[in-house]
Design a protein around this motif. Structure first.
Motif, PDB file in Angstrom:
ATOM      1  N   GLU A   1      -0.894   4.425  -1.296  1.00 45.95           N
ATOM      2  CA  GLU A   1      -1.910   4.877  -0.343  1.00 45.95           C
ATOM      3  C   GLU A   1      -1.259   5.512   0.895  1.00 45.95           C
ATOM      4  O   GLU A   1      -1.789   6.482   1.444  1.00 45.95           O
ATOM      5  CB  GLU A   1      -2.790   3.707   0.083  1.00 45.95           C
TER       6      GLU A   1
ATOM      7  N   ASP B   1       0.829  -1.195   0.000  1.00 46.85           N
ATOM      8  CA  ASP B   1       0.000   0.000   0.000  1.00 46.85           C
ATOM      9  C   ASP B   1       0.868   1.252   0.000  1.00 46.85           C
ATOM     10  O   ASP B   1       0.558   2.240   0.668  1.00 46.85           O
ATOM     11  CB  ASP B   1      -0.942  -0.002   1.201  1.00 46.85           C
TER      12      ASP B   1
ATOM     13  N   LEU C   1      -9.284   6.170   2.472  1.00 49.67           N
ATOM     14  CA  LEU C   1      -8.157   5.277   2.742  1.00 49.67           C
ATOM     15  C   LEU C   1      -8.506   4.286   3.849  1.00 49.67           C
ATOM     16  O   LEU C   1      -8.099   3.122   3.800  1.00 49.67           O
ATOM     17  CB  LEU C   1      -6.931   6.095   3.136  1.00 49.67           C
TER      18      LEU C   1
ATOM     19  N   HIS D   1      -1.797   9.229   2.279  1.00 50.54           N
ATOM     20  CA  HIS D   1      -2.173   9.395   3.681  1.00 50.54           C
ATOM     21  C   HIS D   1      -1.247  10.393   4.382  1.00 50.54           C
ATOM     22  O   HIS D   1      -1.706  11.273   5.125  1.00 50.54           O
ATOM     23  CB  HIS D   1      -2.128   8.039   4.387  1.00 50.54           C
TER      24      HIS D   1
ATOM     25  N   TRP E   1      -8.233   0.170   3.515  1.00 50.21           N
ATOM     26  CA  TRP E   1      -7.500  -0.710   4.426  1.00 50.21           C
ATOM     27  C   TRP E   1      -8.442  -1.656   5.171  1.00 50.21           C
ATOM     28  O   TRP E   1      -8.086  -2.796   5.454  1.00 50.21           O
ATOM     29  CB  TRP E   1      -6.680   0.126   5.405  1.00 50.21           C
TER      30      TRP E   1
END
Length: 426
Positions: free
Chosen positions: A213, A210, A320, A217, A324
């Motif tokens: 991502e 990830d 996000l 984030h 997850w």
């Protein structure tokens, strides 16, 4: 200097963009005229040297504390096979690093004088050579664990006695004339400095599945922390940071025990992390924090550009979280429905044990975010000399032989039962 500050305030810190209609930077300062701290954009400049300090502290921590701790917990590194240098294969690997196509293998076979099987073996061993060691991954996870645990403890202590911790509508009472406590100020600065250090070290840190991502984030978190502090949304910002820190340290601790191969402890911590993550990120964060930022804030001011900017960043974080959470739930689904199979026939136990072991191993490697995106794709298969087709054929033959044995055993058992029921004739 005054001229520069005037230009910054005119082009960057424009009051009509960042603050609600009718509110100015002076209004925020007037509300704290009793000597208490009030937010100023220049307060955030200290986060840059602190971010560099976090990087230096991490370097010392990983070598002085994390490395001996990894040895004490029994973290073991795999022995990597050093490949024979082949310049053309090395150049191809540095350009792509992925599995070569059939055309690539044909071209490399002509230029290198090696067979396609030798080229595949060389590339596989070269990828394994770049895999980060378990010790390195353990040190990185332990550093994040220490920070997240410290930040969560400090944030909880500083917020548990505040009124907005229990009633989120208090985040807007008296806005924008809200004083900032010293503990909340340093909570903000430490969090901002830490995420800046993560962003600065992204090129040297272990790349995970990830990775993209995580970059989004970190950027969204940095902008959210900086903007919420300058616009005096400190009360909402502290709640956002506390919600995030509540589950992050559990994940990092599970990673640590996973690298040390403490399977039961790792699984227990991961179950706790999954429960905390799903509750805080899918229930508390959208239903309490985002709700008060989107709905309750309208009781104090009308929508303005900064209002949409703040809530847009919060929605990015929530997207996000959903991504997850989907990975976590998919892992739980695979573990429950593919990892536990109840078969009464003992003849097939061995077959299912093989399949179960492979499925659980795949779940643990593919779904958790502590695995790398590129290097770990080969896994333990990198040391094998057989192709996947050969392995699948061998596995199918084993399953077929076991099934045949089961059929023969069933026929033998039935014949014995029939013989036992037939009376003996003398």
């Amino acid at each position: 200097m005054d001229r520069l500050e005037e230009l910054v305030n005119h082009w960057i810190w424009r009051q009509d963009f960042w603050l609600p209609p009718g509110v100015t930077w002076k209004d925020i300062a007037e509300g704290t005229s009793d000597g208490s701290r009030h937010p100023l954009p220049r307060d955030l400049l200290i986060s840059l040297p602190l971010a560099l300090g976090f990087i230096a502290l991490r370097f010392v921590f990983e070598r002085v504390v994390a490395l001996p701790l990894s040895r004490w917990l029994g973290v073991r590194d795999r022995v990597q096979v050093q490949v024979t240098p082949v310049p053309k294969l090395e150049a191809f690997y540095l350009q792509k690093k992925k599995q070569p196509s059939q055309n690539d293998l044909v071209v490399l076979e002509k230029h290198c004088g090696l067979t396609q099987r030798q080229i595949q073996t060389w590339l596989r061993q070269r990828r394994n050579q770049d895999r980060p060691s378990n010790t390195r991954k353990f040190c990185e996870a332990s550093w994040r664990f220490v920070f997240y645990l410290t930040a969560f403890s400090a944030g909880l202590i500083s917020l548990i006695n505040t009124p907005w911790f229990w009633d989120h509508r208090e985040c807007w009472r008296g806005y924008p004339r809200q004083a900032v406590a010293e503990a909340q100020y340093w909570y903000y600065i430490m969090e901002l400095s830490f995420y800046l250090s993560l962003l600065l070290c992204v090129s040297v840190d272990i790349k995970r599945k990830d990775f993209k991502e995580q970059i989004v984030h970190h950027i969204a978190t940095i902008f959210l922390i900086a903007f919420s502090y300058c616009a005096n949304y400190v009360r909402v910002g502290t709640l956002v940071m506390l919600v995030h820190d509540s589950s992050d340290f559990l994940l990092e601790s599970a990673k640590m025990f996973n690298y040390a191969e403490w399977r039961k402890t790792c699984d227990a911590l991961f179950v706790v992390f999954a429960a905390v993550f799903l509750v805080t990120r899918l229930v508390v964060f959208p239903c309490r924090v985002i709700y008060t930022a989107v709905v309750d804030s309208l009781d104090v001011f009308l929508p303005y550009p900064g209002y949409y900017f703040l809530n847009g960043l919060l929605l990015v974080l929530q997207a996000l979280h959903i991504f997850w959470a989907w990975l976590i739930l998919r892992m739980v689904h695979k573990f429950v429905f593919l990892g536990k199979v109840s078969i009464k026939n003992p003849c097939f136990h061995k077959c299912y044990r093989i399949v179960i072991k492979k499925s659980v191993f795949k779940v643990e490697r593919d779904e958790r975010s502590d695995e790398e995106s590129e290097a770990d794709e080969d896994g333990d298969v990198g040391e094998e000399e057989y192709s996947w087709e050969q392995k699948k054929g061998a596995l199918n033959s084993k399953l077929a032989s076991l099934a045949n044995n089961c059929v023969l055993n069933n026929l033998t058992n039935q014949r014995r039962k029939m013989n036992s029921r037939t009376p003996k004739a003398r």
